[in-house]
Design an enzyme around this catalytic site. Sequence first.
Site, PDB file in Angstrom:
ATOM      1  N   HIS A  15       0.819  -1.819   0.219  1.00  0.00           N
ATOM      2  CA  HIS A  15      -0.155  -0.555   0.113  1.00  0.00           C
ATOM      3  C   HIS A  15       0.524   1.036   0.095  1.00  0.00           C
ATOM      4  O   HIS A  15       1.058   1.920  -1.154  1.00  0.00           O
ATOM      5  CB  HIS A  15      -1.449  -0.301   1.493  1.00  0.00           C
TER       6      HIS A  15
ATOM      7  N   HIS B  35       3.640   7.148   5.425  1.00  0.00           N
ATOM      8  CA  HIS B  35       2.273   7.870   7.056  1.00  0.00           C
ATOM      9  C   HIS B  35       1.506   7.167   7.287  1.00  0.00           C
ATOM     10  O   HIS B  35       0.171   7.396   7.878  1.00  0.00           O
ATOM     11  CB  HIS B  35       1.431   8.340   4.832  1.00  0.00           C
TER      12      HIS B  35
ATOM     13  N   GLU C 246       0.575   5.897  13.461  1.00  0.00           N
ATOM     14  CA  GLU C 246      -0.636   5.583  13.521  1.00  0.00           C
ATOM     15  C   GLU C 246      -0.760   3.851  13.079  1.00  0.00           C
ATOM     16  O   GLU C 246      -1.336   3.038  14.714  1.00  0.00           O
ATOM     17  CB  GLU C 246      -1.653   5.739  12.238  1.00  0.00           C
ATOM     18  N   ASP C 247       0.084   2.815  12.940  1.00  0.00           N
ATOM     19  CA  ASP C 247       0.352   1.354  13.081  1.00  0.00           C
ATOM     20  C   ASP C 247       0.996   0.540  13.642  1.00  0.00           C
ATOM     21  O   ASP C 247       0.932  -0.528  13.314  1.00  0.00           O
ATOM     22  CB  ASP C 247      -0.150   1.005  11.370  1.00  0.00           C
TER      23      ASP C 247
ATOM     24  N   ASP D 283      -3.373   8.399  -1.057  1.00  0.00           N
ATOM     25  CA  ASP D 283      -3.228   6.976  -0.236  1.00  0.00           C
ATOM     26  C   ASP D 283      -4.529   6.827  -0.372  1.00  0.00           C
ATOM     27  O   ASP D 283      -5.744   5.850  -0.617  1.00  0.00           O
ATOM     28  CB  ASP D 283      -3.396   7.748   1.174  1.00  0.00           C
TER      29      ASP D 283
ATOM     30  N   ASP E  65     -24.198  14.216 -26.184  1.00  0.00           N
ATOM     31  CA  ASP E  65     -22.793  14.755 -25.999  1.00  0.00           C
ATOM     32  C   ASP E  65     -22.186  13.821 -25.086  1.00  0.00           C
ATOM     33  O   ASP E  65     -21.543  14.210 -23.771  1.00  0.00           O
ATOM     34  CB  ASP E  65     -23.204  15.843 -25.786  1.00  0.00           C
TER      35      ASP E  65
END
Length: 752
Positions: A56, A80, A84-85, A147, A269
């Site tokens: 990712h 990034h 957080e993880d 992301d 169109d």
Amino acid sequence: MDAVEQTARIGCEGLIRKILGYDPNADIALIERAFAVARDAHASQKRDNGEPYLTHPLAVAGILAGFRLDVASIATALLHDTVEDTGVTYDALQAKFGRTIADLVDGVTKLTRLELQSDRTKQAENFRKLVLAMSRDIRVLIVKLADRLHNMRTLHHVRRSDRRERIAHETMDIYAPLAGRIGMDRVKTELQNLAFAELETEANSTIQARLNYLRGQGADVIEEVRLELARICREAGVALIEVIGREKSPFSIWEKMQRRNVAFEQLSDIMAFRVLVPSREDCYVALGAVHAGYPVIAGRFKDYISTPKANGYQSLHTGVTLRQPRNQKIEVQIRTPEMHDVAENGVASHWVYKEVPGEADGTQDPGVNTVISSLRRLRWVQDLLEIIENSAAPDEFLENTKLELYQDQVFCFTPKGQLIQLPRGATPVDFAYAVHSQVGDGCVGVKINGRLMPLRHELQNGDQVEIMTARGGTPSPSWERFVVTGKARARIRRHLAQTQRETHLDAGRAALARAFRREGVDGSEKVLDAALKGLKCASRDDLYVAVGNGNLAPKDVVRAAYPELRQGGRAPRMIPGLQHPATGRAGAGPGGMALVGLGAGISVHFAGCCHPLPGDRIVGIVAQGKGITVHTAGCQTLESFAATPERFMDIDWDYESVAKPGSNAGARAGPGEIHVGRISVIAANEPSMLATLTNTAARHDGTVVNLKIVNRQLDFMEILVDVEVRDLRHLSSVIAGMRGTSGITQVERARA
């Protein structure tokens, strides 16, 4: 080296090759360090599809490299999710990569934490933080968009359907419009199509199938038209670079179907062509060649080169009809390669991708990178920051920012020639607030192209707008009903909230003074301060406001301050007829259709502020001793009852009884039942205009029962008209008839 690590290494090497392709002097060592930290941090993690999680951040970094971004942004993409993880900390990132990258990662991390919440308030707070972060460094938004783009590309791997739907809604409501506002049209289009495929699966499949069918019927149409356009331009002496032909995206086709209320077969169109030429001057030469070669569709020409959009977009747009036998309508966009780059990639196309001196350790001079400083001054970002200041509640902020993001623009001018860009449907009040908040607050009138016009008038492209102001002027509550920009609505609501609070504060202070005098006890500030905690009020002013708006009874405050005055427990307040809500039918209101959801014998009144009609979504408000008042679900009066949700009742029109000829309720509320709808009309100030209004209503089977001129000027007048109609559809028919009548410039349903 195992297979997973080998695959990751190959991905990193591909990323580095892509970066070196546009920046041979890039700091590759920085990318290598960021990759190593991300690889170690995510080593044991997997994605929903079972792949190593590292795929990712590598994919997000690859998307940014495709936009030719600087290495700091790409390193941020690799890192990034680490804070957080994983166990990586902000301080560790700052020590290893410098303050700039650590701040970028921290900005993205704070947003991701809040995204995990599905609650609307959390979503609003999420977006608030995003606006603040991107106002400091727009790269936070660009990394976030990359992301979200990769997450949407892999959304089908998410197992829970409710989570997929939430992510798709958030993408459609927030991230796709944000991508559009910074000019990243390619990202916006892909986000919209991916979200559309999740939210409207059946519609997406139907449009895709229809497009596939058309490709089979005329697979070479786009190529033939492309070659024909190229030939016409070359014959006219245009120094042509390239002509690109494409189908419009499924979401844009569906959006046009919804906007025009037409079926797919009625769209003419669905093909668009881009003509790329070397210079600005060549754009206009090519436009002349296209207009000479095909019949032009009136009203479809737009010049975004002389008046660029707020996000920097420049191009010429025109619509033409192909010659027989095709006779199809197509859209043609003419631009230079530089304009095309901006149109596709927006702010990313302006980015200084070479390393900024001192950026790695966060010590660079703020003025060194002119791109960053100019992006920080984007007008629409500053408008969003002002909305943050003026919005009281997170939900209100989210609503106002969505208004600010969805914009099909009109371009108007001040008397001095300054260009003001506004969303389609904007009014002079929106214009005034776009010039300056104080101009908006003091606005009392407007001249458009030299003529006095009402403040609710809808502005058109090219209008010259002169705002007339009065010293000490304040926003009118009625403005909120017709303004369309989030900035104007937030400012008006803030003023109204302040005014209402001051009114409630004065009323509450007076009511408490009377209550303490009646009991013959001291009602000093010291006594009130001691009672605040028990009454759950943060301050004395909040207590006065709670009493003034009816949320607290004065005698309850007195008894909280002097518990000895209580004479035993108090019985809970009961509202007659509501202890056992029935699902049966209540009698119809005055002249109205029967309602479902009321108990027997309850008095029903229709609100005079919104004039509900069969076909409207409605709610009931309980008034002790007065029964139920019926409002439309969107009535702004309902906001005053927000603090007492127990007074709301879920009711609806009894459509079934109307459909059953044998039922008693149906006999009372049949198809011919009469209701009163209110219409607001702006019309020319002519002697025959009132007769024209009543005759138009009569032609559509409506009877004018009341009429009031609320504003009369030399050129126009504003009129409120009460018309007897059967239901909402009947009222819409009367409104449509009036809109088609000469001399009437604006007609809408009145909300007060």
